[in-house]
Design an enzyme around this catalytic site. Structure first.
Site, PDB file in Angstrom:
ATOM      1  N   GLY A  70       0.809  -1.226   0.000  1.00 50.37           N
ATOM      2  CA  GLY A  70       0.000   0.000   0.000  1.00 50.37           C
ATOM      3  C   GLY A  70       0.838   1.270   0.000  1.00 50.37           C
ATOM      4  O   GLY A  70       0.336   2.350   0.324  1.00 50.37           O
ATOM      5  N   THR A  71       2.079   1.147  -0.398  1.00 44.79           N
ATOM      6  CA  THR A  71       3.012   2.284  -0.422  1.00 44.79           C
ATOM      7  C   THR A  71       2.489   3.444  -1.272  1.00 44.79           C
ATOM      8  O   THR A  71       2.492   4.600  -0.840  1.00 44.79           O
ATOM      9  CB  THR A  71       4.366   1.830  -1.013  1.00 44.79           C
ATOM     10  OG1 THR A  71       4.742   0.596  -0.407  1.00 44.79           O
ATOM     11  CG2 THR A  71       5.436   2.870  -0.806  1.00 44.79           C
ATOM     12  N   HIS A 133      11.876   1.268   1.608  1.00 42.88           N
ATOM     13  CA  HIS A 133      11.420  -0.119   1.817  1.00 42.88           C
ATOM     14  C   HIS A 133      12.387  -0.831   2.768  1.00 42.88           C
ATOM     15  O   HIS A 133      12.237  -2.020   3.028  1.00 42.88           O
ATOM     16  CB  HIS A 133      11.425  -0.890   0.489  1.00 42.88           C
ATOM     17  CG  HIS A 133      10.267  -0.600  -0.417  1.00 42.88           C
ATOM     18  ND1 HIS A 133       8.959  -0.677   0.001  1.00 42.88           N
ATOM     19  CD2 HIS A 133      10.216  -0.267  -1.731  1.00 42.88           C
ATOM     20  CE1 HIS A 133       8.150  -0.398  -1.030  1.00 42.88           C
ATOM     21  NE2 HIS A 133       8.888  -0.142  -2.081  1.00 42.88           N
ATOM     22  N   SER A 164       0.188  -9.690  -4.741  1.00 38.65           N
ATOM     23  CA  SER A 164       0.417  -8.390  -5.363  1.00 38.65           C
ATOM     24  C   SER A 164       1.844  -8.318  -5.918  1.00 38.65           C
ATOM     25  O   SER A 164       2.080  -7.834  -7.027  1.00 38.65           O
ATOM     26  CB  SER A 164       0.177  -7.287  -4.325  1.00 38.65           C
ATOM     27  OG  SER A 164       0.280  -6.026  -4.917  1.00 38.65           O
TER      28      SER A 164
HETATM   29  P1  A3P Z   1      -3.039  -5.272  -5.548  1.00 39.46           P
HETATM   30  O1  A3P Z   1      -1.899  -5.761  -6.369  1.00 39.46           O
HETATM   31  O2  A3P Z   1      -3.517  -6.272  -4.549  1.00 39.46           O
HETATM   32  O3  A3P Z   1      -4.156  -4.720  -6.353  1.00 39.46           O
HETATM   33  P2  A3P Z   1       2.486  -0.743  -3.381  1.00 39.46           P
HETATM   34  O4  A3P Z   1       1.974   0.622  -3.620  1.00 39.46           O
HETATM   35  O5  A3P Z   1       3.124  -0.918  -2.025  1.00 39.46           O
HETATM   36  O6  A3P Z   1       3.316  -1.232  -4.487  1.00 39.46           O
HETATM   37  O7  A3P Z   1       1.192  -1.685  -3.275  1.00 39.46           O
HETATM   38  C1  A3P Z   1       0.443  -1.935  -4.431  1.00 39.46           C
HETATM   39  C2  A3P Z   1      -0.921  -2.443  -4.013  1.00 39.46           C
HETATM   40  O8  A3P Z   1      -1.701  -1.319  -3.533  1.00 39.46           O
HETATM   41  C3  A3P Z   1      -1.669  -2.992  -5.198  1.00 39.46           C
HETATM   42  O9  A3P Z   1      -2.507  -4.024  -4.668  1.00 39.46           O
HETATM   43  C4  A3P Z   1      -2.480  -1.802  -5.674  1.00 39.46           C
HETATM   44  O10 A3P Z   1      -3.594  -2.121  -6.448  1.00 39.46           O
HETATM   45  C5  A3P Z   1      -2.865  -1.171  -4.341  1.00 39.46           C
HETATM   46  N1  A3P Z   1      -3.166   0.246  -4.462  1.00 39.46           N
HETATM   47  C6  A3P Z   1      -2.488   1.187  -5.154  1.00 39.46           C
HETATM   48  N2  A3P Z   1      -3.081   2.393  -5.039  1.00 39.46           N
HETATM   49  C7  A3P Z   1      -4.158   2.210  -4.252  1.00 39.46           C
HETATM   50  C8  A3P Z   1      -5.199   3.076  -3.786  1.00 39.46           C
HETATM   51  N3  A3P Z   1      -5.224   4.343  -4.111  1.00 39.46           N
HETATM   52  N4  A3P Z   1      -6.156   2.544  -2.995  1.00 39.46           N
HETATM   53  C9  A3P Z   1      -6.148   1.234  -2.653  1.00 39.46           C
HETATM   54  N5  A3P Z   1      -5.202   0.361  -3.075  1.00 39.46           N
HETATM   55  C10 A3P Z   1      -4.209   0.837  -3.865  1.00 39.46           C
END
Ligand code: A3P
Length: 317
Positions: A70-71, A133, A164
């Site tokens: 969720g970064t 990270h 993910s």
């Molecule tokens: P999924 O692959 O399960 O859909 P990070 O940003 O750490 O790389 O994490 C990516 C995950 O966060 C992905 O999950 C992505 O879809 C989700 N994500 C990205 N932006 C988001 C948002 N605005 N709200 C909710 N989830 C989000």
């Protein structure tokens, strides 16, 4: 804004040569183990420089996370909170102009940015908002010992994190190079993946957040999904930018929704890090998506290790 300084040069080649190494399941790369965590060479070198040379400043805000927890969402939320109420900046919505990773750079990945940042760590105005990270143990002492540098950590259920990650990595590979999920589960459980092991990463920040809750805010992706309003208000309060009214809070929620960010032109076509399309950061954003991919034995394997690692910590994922 202060004058741009070049990154300090630190030569760690001798130390690196002696580190344990292993093949990574992704992209035929190799992972190095330093201070108990695994990473690719470029990340490792940057992490060493960061640890050895970084000087925190009052009001620094460090966002921290393992990969795919969720970064991007957290970055977008923090950028929007910092902008909220600022009428001048409100008119130009930063997230429309660029991907959240542009505004909140991941320190150890600076070499991967395909576009020159208008603000790197050395030129960023205060309060500096940046991300890592890296695990807590390798953070620079000046961050760990600072009384006025804050950390916001976000984590996620390990099964959804893994799925993910698997999609993210595959989105960068050709179809014939897709990593089998069985293999990825195996490596994840052993902790041999970029920034792994996952559980130690989470637990270190968790323990530190219990010791210093005013300094480290510990968040879960699932809580953000369930009650976004409450969690975003909590983040704003922690950042010392509480919302003056409901309307400002609603604006931030809407700006940062997955649907909106996913459909912005900059995220449909742009690429902030080399070899990664911005679109790869926005997929389904569903809690429990692992159920669509994992066989019962994979689920069992992950549940077993999660229980083992988290027992006695008071943390549930
Ligand atoms: P999924 O692959 O399960 O859909 P990070 O940003 O750490 O790389 O994490 C990516 C995950 O966060 C992905 O999950 C992505 O879809 C989700 N994500 C990205 N932006 C988001 C948002 N605005 N709200 C909710 N989830 C989000």
């Amino acid at each position: 804004m202060c004058e741009k300084k070049s990154s300090p040069i630190v030569n760690n080649n001798e130390e690196i040569e002696k580190l344990p190494k292993t093949d990574h399941f992704w992209n035929n790369s190799q992972l190095y183990q330093w201070e108990g965590f695994w990473s690719t060479l470029i990340i490792l070198k940057a992490a060493m420089v960061f640890k050895a040379t970084f000087k925190s400043e009052p009001n620094d805000v460090l966002l921290a996370s393992s990969m795919k927890t969720g970064t991007t969402w957290l970055k977008a939320i923090c950028v929007s909170i910092m902008q909220a109420g600022n009428k001048e900046e409100e008119e130009e919505d930063l997230l429309v102009k660029d991907n959240p990773h542009f505004y909140v750079p991941t320190i150890e990945a600076m070499d991967y940015y395909s576009k020159p940042l208008t603000h790197d760590l050395y030129t960023m105005p205060s309060p500096r908002l940046f991300h890592t990270h890296l695990p807590y143990r390798v953070l620079p002492d000046s961050i760990k010992n600072s009384n006025n540098c804050k950390i916001i950590y976000i984590t996620r259920n390990p099964k959804d994190t893994l799925i993910s990650m698997w999609h993210f990595m595959n989105s960068r590979n050709r179809l014939e190079d897709l990593s089998p999920l069985e293999e990825v589960v195996e490596h994840f459980c052993k902790g041999v993946h970029q920034y792994g092991p996952f559980f130690e990463h989470v637990l270190e920040y968790w323990e530190e957040s219990k010791k210093e809750p005013q300094k480290i805010l510990f968040l879960k992706y699932e809580d953000l999904k369930i009650d976004t309003k409450k969690e975003v208000a909590k983040i704003a309060l922690f950042l010392g930018k509480p919302f003056g009214n409901e309307e400002d809070l609603e604006i931030v929620l809407n700006k940062c929704s997955l649907e909106r960010l996913k459909n912005l032109e900059v995220n449909k076509s742009g690429s902030i890090l080399s070899n990664i399309h911005n679109s790869a950061y926005f997929r389904k954003g569903i809690v429990g998506d692992w159920k669509n991919y994992m066989k019962p034995e994979m689920e069992e394997q992950l549940d077993k290790i999660t229980k083992l690692k988290l027992q006695g910590s008071g943390l549930e994922l």
